[in-house]
Motif scaffolding. Structure first.
Motif, PDB file in Angstrom:
ATOM      1  N   GLU A  35      93.090  50.040 -36.561  1.00 34.38           N
ATOM      2  CA  GLU A  35      94.052  50.827 -35.791  1.00 34.38           C
ATOM      3  C   GLU A  35      93.350  51.966 -35.057  1.00 34.38           C
ATOM      4  OE1 GLU A  35      97.932  53.697 -36.564  1.00 34.38           O
ATOM      5  OE2 GLU A  35      97.391  52.174 -38.057  1.00 34.38           O
ATOM      6  N   LEU A  36      92.424  52.623 -35.731  1.00 31.29           N
ATOM      7  CA  LEU A  36      91.652  53.684 -35.080  1.00 31.29           C
ATOM      8  C   LEU A  36      90.851  53.134 -33.903  1.00 31.29           C
ATOM      9  CD1 LEU A  36      90.255  55.683 -38.143  1.00 31.29           C
ATOM     10  CD2 LEU A  36      91.722  56.598 -36.344  1.00 31.29           C
ATOM     11  N   ALA A  37      90.263  51.959 -34.095  1.00 28.98           N
ATOM     12  CA  ALA A  37      89.466  51.347 -33.035  1.00 28.98           C
ATOM     13  C   ALA A  37      90.330  51.028 -31.810  1.00 28.98           C
ATOM     14  CB  ALA A  37      88.797  50.078 -33.564  1.00 28.98           C
ATOM     15  N   ALA A  92      82.913  56.829 -29.299  1.00 27.97           N
ATOM     16  CA  ALA A  92      84.263  57.310 -29.595  1.00 27.97           C
ATOM     17  C   ALA A  92      84.451  57.545 -31.090  1.00 27.97           C
ATOM     18  CB  ALA A  92      85.295  56.313 -29.079  1.00 27.97           C
ATOM     19  N   LEU A  93      83.878  56.685 -31.916  1.00 25.18           N
ATOM     20  CA  LEU A  93      83.970  56.872 -33.357  1.00 25.18           C
ATOM     21  C   LEU A  93      83.156  58.086 -33.787  1.00 25.18           C
ATOM     22  CD1 LEU A  93      84.761  56.056 -36.216  1.00 25.18           C
ATOM     23  CD2 LEU A  93      82.891  54.377 -36.192  1.00 25.18           C
ATOM     24  N   ILE A 128      83.718  48.036 -33.687  1.00 26.16           N
ATOM     25  CA  ILE A 128      82.651  48.094 -34.686  1.00 26.16           C
ATOM     26  C   ILE A 128      81.679  46.946 -34.402  1.00 26.16           C
ATOM     27  CG2 ILE A 128      82.062  47.924 -37.127  1.00 26.16           C
ATOM     28  CD1 ILE A 128      83.491  50.486 -36.444  1.00 26.16           C
ATOM     29  N   PRO A 129      80.424  47.247 -34.095  1.00 30.73           N
ATOM     30  CA  PRO A 129      79.468  46.187 -33.753  1.00 30.73           C
ATOM     31  C   PRO A 129      79.019  45.402 -34.980  1.00 30.73           C
ATOM     32  CG  PRO A 129      78.369  48.315 -33.828  1.00 30.73           C
ATOM     33  CD  PRO A 129      79.832  48.596 -34.067  1.00 30.73           C
ATOM     34  N   ASP A 130      78.344  44.293 -34.749  1.00 23.74           N
ATOM     35  CA  ASP A 130      77.738  43.536 -35.846  1.00 23.74           C
ATOM     36  C   ASP A 130      76.689  44.410 -36.514  1.00 23.74           C
ATOM     37  OD1 ASP A 130      79.261  41.319 -35.278  1.00 23.74           O
ATOM     38  OD2 ASP A 130      77.740  40.398 -33.983  1.00 23.74           O
TER      39      ASP A 130
END
Length: 305
Positions: free
Chosen positions: A131-133, A214-215, A140-142
């Motif tokens: 939800e945040l993403a 952004a995170l 979130i990358p690999d």
């Protein structure tokens, strides 16, 4: 049982040495997931025979000195963390009851950030992260993902060298804890009272992926008021002092330690030390605590304070 413990310690040491080869600084952990070596600055009279093999990790008492390893002994938690195989072997030799290892966050070269998605809080932390993403437009990358015995996940990310991410519990979202500078993650292969930590399939050989911008903004506190610093240390030195001045309660020592490490690594540690101490005192640390932290940073970076 003793043989099983010895095997667990041997395996933990092997995993820790493997992590160190990847540039991850490590410390031995007990089955409780706490640092295996207790502080050398606590009195030993409160220790009973039944404590052997399960050392206490209380906060040092009011008469204990402020020390992050300057004394040269082991037992300073994450400040003992190292990538040096010889030092790691000595740490584990001093803690033969260790069955796991911790990986220090926020250190060169990965500046590791751990996103701890808990399952014990009664909330869906993975859904909260998604939800945040969506809300803040990041993905979130690999990257490395470590599975915990309770069904949780630790997502490993790499931060930029000039940004310190503080530790937090539930601040980002319920059930999401953050491991940043001054914190550590339980390494894969560690055996605890509740089971073994392991890497998720297909992620073991990945490097920690860069934290989305952004995170990263969500993980760092807003800056505080600007204060001038001596021009002799340049813009980089001024930025480090501002970083210390922006510390909130609970972050002050961690921020000072990180800034001092960067200063010594860039050759401006001795010149910047007075300004860093003044900034730390301004945030509420005592001058004694500040000087002790700077000495610890000098030792960790291989410089003399």
């Amino acid at each position: 049982m003793a043989t099983t413990d010895r095997q667990a310690t041997t395996l933990a040491l092997a995993h820790a040495l493997s992590a160190a080869e990847r540039g991850l600084a490590v410390i031995p952990l007990s089955r409780t997931k706490l640092p295996a070596l207790r502080s050398p600055h606590r009195a030993t009279s409160d220790r009973t025979p039944s404590d052997r093999g399960t050392p206490r990790h209380d906060v040092p008492g009011p008469t204990a000195p402020v020390c992050h390893g300057e004394c040269g002994r082991f037992g300073h938690g994450v400040y003992d963390a190292s990538t040096d195989p010889r030092r790691i072997r000595r740490l584990f030799a001093a803690a033969p009851w260790a069955t796991g290892y911790g990986i220090a966050c926020g250190l060169h070269p990965h500046f590791l950030i751990g996103i701890d998605l808990d399952t014990k809080s009664g909330t869906d932390s993975s859904a909260a992260l998604r939800e945040l993403a969506l809300r803040h437009l990041f993905t979130i990358p690999d990257t490395v993902v470590v599975l915990t015995p309770s069904g949780g996940r630790h997502v490993w990310l790499s931060g930029p060298p000039d940004v310190v991410v503080p530790n937090s519990a539930g601040r980002l979202a319920p059930g999401i804890d953050i491991r940043g500078a001054g914190g550590y993650l339980v390494g894969p292969g560690s055996r605890t009272r509740h089971g073994v930590y392991s890497t998720a399939p297909g992620t073991a050989r990945l490097a920690p992926a860069p934290c989305p911008t952004a995170l990263l903004r969500l993980l760092t506190p807003p800056p505080r008021t600007h204060h001038p610093t001596p021009p002799a240390t340049g813009e980089h030195g001024q930025g480090l002092v501002q970083f210390v001045l922006a510390a909130h309660e609970g972050q002050r020592n961690t921020r000072l330690f990180w800034a001092a490490c960067r200063a010594y690594e860039n050759g401006i540690g001795p010149d910047l030390s007075p300004a860093l101490i003044d900034a730390a005192v301004h945030t509420g640390l005592s001058e004694r605590e500040a000087r002790s932290t700077l000495a610890s940073a000098a030792r960790m970076t291989g410089r003399r304070p």
